[in-house]
Design an enzyme around this catalytic site. Structure first.
Site, mmCIF file in Angstrom:
data_model
loop_
_atom_site.group_PDB
_atom_site.id
_atom_site.type_symbol
_atom_site.label_atom_id
_atom_site.label_comp_id
_atom_site.label_asym_id
_atom_site.label_seq_id
_atom_site.Cartn_x
_atom_site.Cartn_y
_atom_site.Cartn_z
ATOM 1 N N LYS A 97 44.841 -7.866 32.212
ATOM 2 C CA LYS A 97 45.051 -8.329 33.423
ATOM 3 C C LYS A 97 44.440 -7.533 34.429
ATOM 4 C CE LYS A 97 49.120 -5.814 34.782
ATOM 5 N NZ LYS A 97 50.392 -5.517 35.469
ATOM 6 N N LYS A 133 51.878 2.660 30.910
ATOM 7 C CA LYS A 133 51.484 3.621 31.803
ATOM 8 C C LYS A 133 51.694 5.047 31.416
ATOM 9 C CE LYS A 133 52.346 1.396 36.119
ATOM 10 N NZ LYS A 133 52.789 1.167 37.524
ATOM 11 N N LYS A 176 45.156 -2.635 39.536
ATOM 12 C CA LYS A 176 44.548 -1.574 40.609
ATOM 13 C C LYS A 176 44.069 -0.507 39.582
ATOM 14 C CE LYS A 176 47.843 -3.120 43.718
ATOM 15 N NZ LYS A 176 49.452 -3.121 43.660
#
Ligand code: TYM
Length: 332
Positions: free
Chosen positions: A195, A112, A198
């Site tokens: 994967k 992230k 969102k």
């Protein structure tokens, strides 16, 4: 009954197929046999920028989808993380027994922080896994049903619990992750090497629980496969087909071999149609129930308040023990 804890971030208007198949399906089954706590983790969500009005709405929507998927607020404790102050309070204490290097090794933080750039990264994002440990440990949790991507965070939680217990005396139950074998990771339909997430690049790769059936069907029919034309499970060489097989298998209970047999000699078109059918059949009732619940936000908020009171009781007891052990002066 043994204690169970899990949660999801309210970071989109809808949950996706990975959340649903990787987590919610297990939650629903397990709530029968466990004293289950399910949170909407809004404190976690703000570790990346959120619009305040949207965050409120997404929090309600996430809760509505839990209920629509079969989590019963009269049986399980379904609540919003920020309604229980002990989460932030315990996280602070745990921060002080977490090594800087230990936190730096968390792969989700590395992903992230590189995605958002060093300037946008914040201390909250760095401490995210410690807050997650606080969530789990406050409830003396035995089992944490999550997808494979959360494995490392649950490992850290165990380490912190053991460290605290050995330094200050037995306080926390040591939790265990429960990760489903095959559906532990659902991949993006357009880039099946990564994967389903969102924050995916292409909206065509994500199946949202609240998508209209037609949209779901279209996304599945357009999912990336390969040009072999054989329905067979091979994660390495056939990630697209394997991902569709995982979803089909998770929703029907059929094994990979049974699926390969069922579609032997038929093309991907037929297979995709079948996948779309089971996914739509599974999602559609959840979708309509969730939308119905969202028509009455006051009732939803009332349910969340009742459940937060229940969560607070358990969490406060653990926090009081922790405060006593670390040597905080009791409030007279
Ligand atoms: P979150 O919100 O990213 O995801 C919620 C749940 O969905 C699972 N999941 C997936 N499973 C399979 N395939 C995928 N593509 C996929 N994407 C997501 C996740 O593994 C998770 O089970 N840190 C957590 C939230 C959290 C939590 C907790 C979980 C906060 N505190 C305490 C358990 C216990 C998270 O970000 O999940």
């Amino acid at each position: 009954k043994p204690r169970l804890y899990s949660g999801m971030q309210p970071s989109a208007d809808s949950l996706h197929a990975g959340n649903y198949i990787g987590a919610l399906v297990q939650w629903k089954q397990m709530q029968e046999d466990y004293d289950a706590f399910f949170s909407v983790v809004d404190l976690h969500a703000i570790t990346v920028p959120q619009d305040p009005a949207e965050l409120r709405e997404k929090t309600r929507r996430t809760a509505a989808q839990y209920i629509a998927a079969g989590i019963e607020p009269s049986r399980s404790t379904l609540y919003v993380q920020s309604h229980v102050p002990a989460h932030a309070q315990l996280a602070w204490v745990l921060n002080t027994i977490t090594g800087f290097g230990e936190a730096s090794r968390m792969t989700q933080f590395k992903d992230k922080s590189s995605r958002y750039g060093a300037d946008a990264t914040n201390v909250g994002l760095f401490a995210y896994p410690v807050l997650m440990a606080a969530d789990i440990l406050l409830y003396q949790t035995e089992v944490v049903p999550v997808g494979d991507d959360q494995r490392q965070h649950v490992e850290l939680t165990r380490d912190l619990a053991e460290r605290f217990n050995s330094r200050f005396g037995d306080t926390f139950t040591i939790p265990k992750a429960q990760i489903p074998a095959d559906s532990a990771r659902i991949y993006d339909l357009q880039t099946p090497e990564s994967k389903m997430s969102k924050s995916a690049e292409s909206p065509a790769g994500i199946l949202w629980l609240l998508d209209e059936p037609k949209v779901t069907q279209k996304k599945i029919m357009r999912a990336v496969t390969d040009n072999e034309g054989v329905v067979a499970y091979d994660r390495e060489n056939k990630p697209g087909v394997s991902n569709l097989m995982s979803m089909y298998s998770a929703l029907t209970g059929a094994s990979h071999e049974a699926i390969a047999d069922e579609f032997a000699g038929r093309g991907y078109g037929d297979f995709k149609k079948a996948v779309a059918e089971v996914v739509v059949a599974e999602f559609e009732p959840v979708r309509s129930r969730a939308l119905e619940l969202l028509h009455d936000p006051a009732e939803l908020d009332r349910l969340l308040a009742v459940n937060a009171a229940r969560a607070n009781e358990v969490a406060e007891a653990t926090l009081a023990a922790v405060y006593e052990r670390v040597g905080f002066l009791a409030r007279a």
